[in-house]
Design an enzyme around this catalytic site. Structure first.
Site, PDB file in Angstrom:
ATOM      1  CG  HIS A   1      -6.821  -6.795  -0.417  1.00 42.11           C
ATOM      2  ND1 HIS A   1      -6.037  -6.354   0.602  1.00 42.11           N
ATOM      3  CD2 HIS A   1      -7.119  -5.702  -1.164  1.00 42.11           C
ATOM      4  CE1 HIS A   1      -5.868  -5.037   0.496  1.00 42.11           C
ATOM      5  NE2 HIS A   1      -6.515  -4.609  -0.571  1.00 42.11           N
TER       6      HIS A   1
ATOM      7  CG  ASP B  65      -4.674  -9.387   1.583  1.00 39.83           C
ATOM      8  OD1 ASP B  65      -4.030  -8.981   0.610  1.00 39.83           O
ATOM      9  OD2 ASP B  65      -5.482  -8.686   2.236  1.00 39.83           O
TER      10      ASP B  65
HETATM   11  C1  XLS Z   1      -4.014   1.350  -0.675  1.00 40.92           C
HETATM   12  C2  XLS Z   1      -5.262   1.128   0.039  1.00 40.92           C
HETATM   13  C3  XLS Z   1      -5.604  -0.315   0.268  1.00 40.92           C
HETATM   14  C4  XLS Z   1      -7.068  -0.436   0.605  1.00 40.92           C
HETATM   15  C5  XLS Z   1      -7.628  -1.795   0.419  1.00 40.92           C
HETATM   16  O1  XLS Z   1      -3.458   2.419  -0.689  1.00 40.92           O
HETATM   17  O2  XLS Z   1      -5.202   1.821   1.250  1.00 40.92           O
HETATM   18  O3  XLS Z   1      -4.802  -0.861   1.257  1.00 40.92           O
HETATM   19  O4  XLS Z   1      -7.317  -0.026   1.907  1.00 40.92           O
HETATM   20  O5  XLS Z   1      -7.570  -2.191  -0.892  1.00 40.92           O
END
Ligand code: XLS
Ligand code: NI
Ligand code: NI
Length: 435
Positions: free
Chosen positions: A100, A103
């Site tokens: 993301h 991140d």
């Molecule tokens: C959350 C999601 C997230 C997505 C990416 O539950 O799995 O991690 O994969 O935003």
């Protein structure tokens, strides 16, 4: 450049007899299963948010994980994490990563400054890629952590929040393209509701579709040719997430003329939360030509939330690989470990061993699924079960040449069909035999 994880060696393949926790028992990247190497079949990916940013925090407790960047802050910590990502993926022979925007670089007071931070880390990632086989599977924007998104992002009641989310996606698309990302993911972080008493569902759904159309248009404008993916999840953080499951996402995409632009990124734990098996979700997506990528993790059957555990269940991995092979592979997608070691597994070694166990689990699942398909172990009984549709009356119904009246004529004076057994236990025994 000095190592960050100096206690972690390059992980070798030692084979099924090895008892070395820091070695692969099944995953042998260059070994072919059928005509394709394990590396290409499985297309593993490390999730930046769990493996580099995750710290073991839970609603009741502070971080537990010890990491090389613990004493650093801001951009310095961000730089160390990005170097850590390349070091870990190379040591683990993981060909991809996912992230993301938030991140990888810290948020600042304004979007302009935040984008500058992002640019700096993206430049570093690009530099590191030059000397590394690690590539970007997908990028995404975090549209759920900042308090401004408390009521949703694309589905916020406030148009300025929609604008902010749009600006964030614009930038995330640019950096995903810059890093050669093969896909771009939308997970509907807070796109849902907690109560219908304050929610205009129709407006919110229409806005979500508008938002996705804007992203498609911008990708075209900048020449980003990666695959767009939507990641279904039924609940958490909101009570009801609009992208509840594969079928709901598919209906939404169809309704809003987006089906040709999007596929699905299907997550194991999200399937469980939706009351489905992961095999169901993958099978549905495959049947509709929208199986794009997988967030490989597993939930706990006794807990009702997204525990994001590393995948260790051989049955689940086998059924997943069965669907993936039947899909002709993952194409531009991959198996992204959207998973974190348990809070108590706080060491660097735990982080590495978790990935090794997850990779070995899928490598074994791949071998088993491939053998079952090669032997037509399940295809043969399936063919028999649906045999009545291949010729005669079944073929005639399928070709559209029958009517209710003509079908009535077939059965009016004849006894009931002699049905075949479903043979469920026998089929489960077949799977056991292959595993
Ligand atoms: C959350 C999601 C997230 C997505 C990416 O539950 O799995 O991690 O994969 O935003
Ligand atoms: Ni996910
Ligand atoms: Ni999840």
């Amino acid at each position: 450049m000095s190592e960050l994880f100096s206690d972690i060696p390059k992980i070798p393949y030692e084979g099924p007899k090895s008892d070395n926790p820091l070695a692969f028992k099944r995953y042998d990247p260059d070994r072919k299963v059928g005509n394709t190497t394990m590396r290409e079949h499985l297309r593993f990916s490390m999730a930046f948010w769990h493996s580099l940013t995750g710290a073991g925090r839970d609603p009741f407790g502070d971080p537990t994980m010890r990491r090389p960047w613990d004493k650093a802050t801001g951009l310095e910590a961000a730089r160390m994490r990005m170097r850590g990502l390349f070091e870990l993926t190379e040591k683990l022979s993981i060909p991809f990563f996912c992230f993301h925007d938030r991140d990888i670089a810290p948020e600042a007071a304004t979007l302009r400054e935040t984008n500058r931070n992002l640019d700096e880390i993206v430049a570093l990632a690009k530099e590191l890629m030059k000397g590394s086989p690690t590539r970007l599977l997908w990028g995404t924007a975090n549209l759920f952590s900042n308090p401004r998104y408390m009521h949703g992002a694309a589905t916020s009641p406030d148009a300025l929040v929609f604008a902010h989310a749009a600006a964030q996606v614009k930038k995330a698309l640019e950096v995903t393209k810059e890093l050669g990302g093969q896909n771009y993911v939308f997970w509907g972080g807070r796109e849902g509701y907690d109560t219908l008493l304050n929610t205009d569902m129709k407006l919110e759904l229409d806005n979500l579709a508008r938002f996705l159309h804007l992203a498609v248009a911008y990708a075209k404008e900048i020449g980003f040719t990666g695959q767009f993916l939507i990641e279904p999840k039924p609940k958490e953080p909101t009570k009801h997430q609009y992208d509840a499951d594969a079928a709901a996402c598919y209906a939404f995409l169809k309704e809003h003329d987006l089906a040709s632009k999007f596929k699905l990124n299907i997550e194991t734990n999200h399937a469980t939360l939706a009351g489905h098996t992961i095999q169901h979700e993958l099978c549905f997506a495959r049947a509709h030509g929208v199986l794009g990528s997988v967030d490989a993790n597993q939930g706990d059957e006794l807990l009702g939330w997204d525990t994001d555990q590393f995948p260790t269940n051989l049955y689940t991995a086998t059924f997943m690989m069965y669907e993936i092979l039947k899909n002709g592979g993952l194409h531009s997608g991959g198996l992204n470990f959207d998973a974190k070691p348990r809070r108590g597994s706080w060491t660097e070694r735990d982080l590495v061993v978790s990935h090794i166990v997850g990779m070995d689990t899928f490598a074994r699942g791949l071998e088993v699924a491939h053998a079952m398909i090669a032997d037509r172990a399940l295809d043969r009984p399936m063919g028999e079960r649906y045999g009545s549709w291949a010729t005669g009356l079944g073929a005639s119904i399928r070709s559209g040449s029958e009517s209710l009246a003509s079908l009535e004529r077939c059965v009016l004076d004849s006894p009931d069909a002699d049905l075949l057994s479903g043979r469920q236990e026998e089929l489960e025994g077949i799977v056991n035999r292959y595993i």
